[in-house]
Every structure is written in structure tokens, then in C-alpha cells.
Design a protein around this motif. Sequence first.
Motif, PDB file in Angstrom:
ATOM      1  N   MET A   1      14.317  99.123 -81.631  1.00  0.00           N
ATOM      2  CA  MET A   1      12.905  99.194 -81.930  1.00  0.00           C
ATOM      3  C   MET A   1      12.614  98.338 -83.158  1.00  0.00           C
ATOM      4  SD  MET A   1      10.891 102.636 -82.827  1.00  0.00           S
ATOM      5  CE  MET A   1       9.241 102.622 -83.344  1.00  0.00           C
ATOM      6  N   ALA A   2      11.742  97.392 -83.016  1.00  0.00           N
ATOM      7  CA  ALA A   2      11.407  96.495 -84.111  1.00  0.00           C
ATOM      8  C   ALA A   2      10.464  97.178 -85.097  1.00  0.00           C
ATOM      9  CB  ALA A   2      10.757  95.230 -83.560  1.00  0.00           C
ATOM     10  N   VAL A   3      10.574  96.772 -86.336  1.00  0.00           N
ATOM     11  CA  VAL A   3       9.696  97.310 -87.375  1.00  0.00           C
ATOM     12  C   VAL A   3       8.342  96.631 -87.276  1.00  0.00           C
ATOM     13  CG1 VAL A   3       9.346  97.360 -89.870  1.00  0.00           C
ATOM     14  CG2 VAL A   3      11.569  97.931 -88.922  1.00  0.00           C
ATOM     15  N   ASP A   4       7.304  97.413 -87.447  1.00  0.00           N
ATOM     16  CA  ASP A   4       5.937  96.901 -87.449  1.00  0.00           C
ATOM     17  C   ASP A   4       5.799  95.862 -88.564  1.00  0.00           C
ATOM     18  OD1 ASP A   4       3.201  96.462 -87.674  1.00  0.00           O
ATOM     19  OD2 ASP A   4       2.699  98.551 -88.041  1.00  0.00           O
ATOM     20  N   PRO A   5       5.380  94.639 -88.245  1.00  0.00           N
ATOM     21  CA  PRO A   5       5.220  93.614 -89.278  1.00  0.00           C
ATOM     22  C   PRO A   5       4.273  94.050 -90.399  1.00  0.00           C
ATOM     23  CG  PRO A   5       5.002  92.637 -87.095  1.00  0.00           C
ATOM     24  CD  PRO A   5       5.073  94.131 -86.912  1.00  0.00           C
ATOM     25  N   GLY A   6       3.275  94.860 -90.079  1.00  0.00           N
ATOM     26  CA  GLY A   6       2.363  95.357 -91.100  1.00  0.00           C
ATOM     27  C   GLY A   6       3.069  96.262 -92.101  1.00  0.00           C
ATOM     28  N   LEU A   7       4.004  97.098 -91.616  1.00  0.00           N
ATOM     29  CA  LEU A   7       4.774  97.965 -92.507  1.00  0.00           C
ATOM     30  C   LEU A   7       5.662  97.130 -93.419  1.00  0.00           C
ATOM     31  CD1 LEU A   7       5.601 100.809 -93.435  1.00  0.00           C
ATOM     32  CD2 LEU A   7       7.331 100.779 -91.612  1.00  0.00           C
ATOM     33  N   LEU A   8       6.287  96.094 -92.861  1.00  0.00           N
ATOM     34  CA  LEU A   8       7.128  95.221 -93.667  1.00  0.00           C
ATOM     35  C   LEU A   8       6.298  94.522 -94.749  1.00  0.00           C
ATOM     36  CD1 LEU A   8       9.785  93.884 -94.378  1.00  0.00           C
ATOM     37  CD2 LEU A   8       9.381  92.255 -92.509  1.00  0.00           C
ATOM     38  N   GLU A   9       5.145  94.031 -94.379  1.00  0.00           N
ATOM     39  CA  GLU A   9       4.271  93.365 -95.352  1.00  0.00           C
ATOM     40  C   GLU A   9       3.836  94.355 -96.443  1.00  0.00           C
ATOM     41  OE1 GLU A   9      -0.070  91.151 -95.574  1.00  0.00           O
ATOM     42  OE2 GLU A   9       0.933  91.313 -93.634  1.00  0.00           O
ATOM     43  N   HIS A  10       3.493  95.575 -96.041  1.00  0.00           N
ATOM     44  CA  HIS A  10       3.081  96.596 -97.002  1.00  0.00           C
ATOM     45  C   HIS A  10       4.230  96.906 -97.974  1.00  0.00           C
ATOM     46  CE1 HIS A  10       0.897  99.949 -98.667  1.00  0.00           C
ATOM     47  NE2 HIS A  10       1.841 100.794 -98.308  1.00  0.00           N
ATOM     48  N   ALA A  11       5.442  97.059 -97.455  1.00  0.00           N
ATOM     49  CA  ALA A  11       6.598  97.347 -98.307  1.00  0.00           C
ATOM     50  C   ALA A  11       6.860  96.182 -99.266  1.00  0.00           C
ATOM     51  CB  ALA A  11       7.834  97.619 -97.455  1.00  0.00           C
ATOM     52  N   ARG A  12       6.769  94.969 -98.772  1.00  0.00           N
ATOM     53  CA  ARG A  12       6.950  93.799 -99.654  1.00  0.00           C
ATOM     54  C   ARG A  12       5.911  93.804-100.770  1.00  0.00           C
ATOM     55  NH1 ARG A  12      10.355  89.697 -98.310  1.00  0.00           N
ATOM     56  NH2 ARG A  12      11.226  89.643 -96.216  1.00  0.00           N
TER      57      ARG A  12
END
Length: 118
Positions: A1-12
Amino acid sequence: MAVDPGLLEHARDLFAGLGPITTKRLFGGTALYIDDAMFAALLGDGIYMKAAGALVEDYRAAGSEAFSYDTKTGPRVIPGLTSLPDSALEDPDEALTWARRSLEIARAAAERRRAKKR
């Protein structure tokens, strides 16, 4: 299951104050690194922070829970990955405070791995 790109951007965005973050795959999610120290992981729709010792208890006191997943024999709990407190999810200053503490734990673990290899 891939991580939501929005979650990755938010974490960054939350952890930008730590410096350049690199990523690697982890448990079907994404691990976040500073240098060779994994300080957080994006798993499912959550942000989980590296923790050990007293920091685990501090996270729990802030309402965090250990990462867990279901197996055929029941739930498997990973106490070394603890959810970022809800109050920090929209507060970059608080998130950065937690991340710095997790990064200390992560750097110590990375140093132990390097020493073991020597």
C-alpha cells in the motif's frame, strides 16, 4: 500500500526544521530519515515516531499509541513506533519538538548499528 503523497508532503512540512529528509520503503509505508537515522514512518494514514525508553511513556502521556497491525495470530504491536500526538499534527512547532526527541533516539540506534558493523 503506497503512502498518500499528501501525507508525505504534510510530514515533510512538519519536520522541515530538522534538515533534508530522505525516504525509504518500510512495511508498505515510508520511513523518514535524517542522514542514516530513521526518526519517523508514514504507515497507513498515520505518522509514527521512533521512540524508546522514557520517550515511549512521554508519547503515551500525550495520547499517542504504538503502531500495530493484524496478523493471523492476532495483533502485532511495534512499541518503537508511536503515533505523533494529535495536537502536533497541525502544529509544526510541537511536531518539531517531538521529532527532535525521536531523532535523538534514532541517531543513537544508527550509531549502535554502525558500531556493530565495525
